[in-house]
Each structure stands twice: as C-alpha cells, then as structure tokens.
Enzyme design. Sequence first.
Site, PDB file in Angstrom:
ATOM      1  N   LYS A   1      82.494  41.834  18.727  1.00 32.41           N
ATOM      2  CA  LYS A   1      83.515  41.420  19.695  1.00 32.41           C
ATOM      3  C   LYS A   1      82.999  40.275  20.567  1.00 32.41           C
ATOM      4  O   LYS A   1      83.717  39.314  20.846  1.00 32.41           O
ATOM      5  CB  LYS A   1      83.945  42.624  20.542  1.00 32.41           C
ATOM      6  CG  LYS A   1      84.780  43.636  19.753  1.00 32.41           C
ATOM      7  CD  LYS A   1      84.952  44.984  20.437  1.00 32.41           C
ATOM      8  CE  LYS A   1      85.697  45.947  19.498  1.00 32.41           C
ATOM      9  NZ  LYS A   1      85.841  47.307  20.018  1.00 32.41           N
TER      10      LYS A   1
ATOM     11  N   ASP B   1      92.651  47.058  25.427  1.00 29.46           N
ATOM     12  CA  ASP B   1      92.874  47.898  24.252  1.00 29.46           C
ATOM     13  C   ASP B   1      94.284  48.460  24.153  1.00 29.46           C
ATOM     14  O   ASP B   1      94.624  49.082  23.152  1.00 29.46           O
ATOM     15  CB  ASP B   1      91.967  49.130  24.385  1.00 29.46           C
ATOM     16  CG  ASP B   1      90.731  49.029  23.530  1.00 29.46           C
ATOM     17  OD1 ASP B   1      90.791  48.369  22.494  1.00 29.46           O
ATOM     18  OD2 ASP B   1      89.728  49.630  23.921  1.00 29.46           O
TER      19      ASP B   1
ATOM     20  N   GLN C   1      84.272  51.058  25.264  1.00 31.78           N
ATOM     21  CA  GLN C   1      84.126  51.388  23.847  1.00 31.78           C
ATOM     22  C   GLN C   1      84.130  52.908  23.650  1.00 31.78           C
ATOM     23  O   GLN C   1      83.429  53.637  24.347  1.00 31.78           O
ATOM     24  CB  GLN C   1      82.821  50.774  23.299  1.00 31.78           C
ATOM     25  CG  GLN C   1      82.606  50.948  21.814  1.00 31.78           C
ATOM     26  CD  GLN C   1      83.588  50.147  20.952  1.00 31.78           C
ATOM     27  OE1 GLN C   1      84.122  49.115  21.365  1.00 31.78           O
ATOM     28  NE2 GLN C   1      83.841  50.621  19.739  1.00 31.78           N
TER      29      GLN C   1
END
Length: 287
Positions: free
Chosen positions: A53, A120, A97
Amino acid sequence: MAAILLDGRTLADRIQKELGEKTSALCAARVVPGLATILVGNNPASAAYIAVKHRACEAVGVRSVHFHLPEETTQDRLEGIVRDLNRDAEVDAILVQLPLPAGLNEEAALRAIDPDKDADGLHPVNLGRLVMGTPGPLPCTPTGIHALLVHYGVPIEGRHVVIAGRGLTIGRPLALLLSMKRPHCNAAVTVVHTGVPDIGVYTRQADILIAAAGFPGLITPEMIRPGAAVVGAGITRQGKTILSDVEESVGEVAGWITPRIGGVGPMTVAMLLQNTLLASARRTRVS
Ligand code: GUN
C-alpha cells in the site's frame, strides 16, 4: 476453451496512472493527499499488505505515514492514535490493518476513525450508507472486484452472484454493493460460507462466483457452471507461497477467471488510493 483472464494488475496500473494525474492536479492546487496506516503486531501477511500500500502511495504521489505498534498495544492507545490522526490536517484517510491481535476490539477501533477519513469504508456509518445506498467511502476489495467485472464486460445486472465467504472486508459489503439498485449492479446475490453442507449446490447456480473464504482450494471445477465468471478473492499465505480459494483447473471450465496473482489484490490497492484521493478532494473541496 480457456477462460478470459480478469487481469487486475493491468487494470489497476491504468487506474493508478489516472490517480497519479489527479494527484498532480491536487498538488498543483497545494493539496497533497495523505494516507495514514496503522499496523498492530507482527502478522507477516499484514506487514506485506501494508508495504504494498505504501509503495503504491509513493508511485502516485500520495503522502503516506505508517504507525507500527507493538503486539501488546492497548485499545486506549490504539484509539488515541486514531483520534490524533482524525485531527491531523495532513491526513485525509486512515486505515487500521485487520486483523488486530487477539484482545483488541476491531469494531471499536474502526468506529474511532472519523467516517469522512475512513480509507476502507468499514466504519459503521459508511457500512450504513452502503446499506441505505447513500454516497460515502466504499470498502476497497468489493469495489475493486466490481470494477474488474465491469471492465471485462461480465454481465452483472439480473445475474446470480454467489459469494462464498461472509467476512467484513469482502463478502458482506460485496453482497450489498452488487445488489444495489444502480447500473452494473442489480444482481441477485447469495452469500454462503464454508459451514454450509454441500456448498456446490449453491456455487453451481452462479453466473458469477466470488470465492472469499480464505480456504485454499475451496472451489474445484465441478463446483462451477461452465462459462461462469470466477473471482478468487480469498488467499492464504503458506510461507512464501500464496494459495487461492480457487483451484487452478477451474480456468478450464470458467468463462472468465482471475489469475492466482494479479487479480483482486492490485485492485484493492487501487481502490484504497482512490478512496484517499476522494477523501482529500472532499475535505479540501478541490476535484
Ligand atoms: N485486511 C485484509 N483486507 C483488509 C482490508 O481491506 N482493509 C483492512 N483495513 N484490513 C484488511
């Protein structure tokens, strides 16, 4: 006849190039989009995803910062960092995460993120917006899979999509997205999981089969309808090897199929960058 490859790597590269141009335009208006990521503990797969990422951020010109916290981090400390980032004017989007180490509350950690900085689309407010069909950040892997299907001309409207896997990051939001009342969605969606006896009864009815269970080799050729589109979204890392939920030989029966490497993964990263740019443009009112 061999299946058409749903090549996520090539499509993601194209999207990232466009996002790079948009980032340059934002930077010219003195707006540098910024993503912050938080990783708690030492899960090697999560560390690898985070590294990918950040490399992608660098490639498109998005500023990125990373917080790597020890395994024993408390919930208060984690949420405190999220709240600091909520207030940080240089950060447009925040990603925690998953999975978090045992003992930490994932839902509370996601809820601590400002919904407008939710990289997200997994904050309860944004999942609620998805249920309601109102605009907001969308989860990255589902939007990546959708973009891949649309790009390769896989018919979705009125078709039967079967999703094997009901997880928060893929299965559940993807079912909501594909059943939405809007172009290139409007699908009939069935969600199953690995505890369903004889899962093949369901998968054989799929025009589009999404395997997102994280169960290596779950989908075998006799479990699909010839000509169906098959998307392998669930992976399992075994040392350096990546195992797919979909057996390689499924490609001999499917009409479309994702490659084991370079299918869904790059699309997830491209959609994360897209969410970051959209958050930046929203916050600064530059588009
Ligand atoms: N872990 C696996 N997939 C994801 C994802 O899409 N977002 C986050 N935050 N964690 C993940």
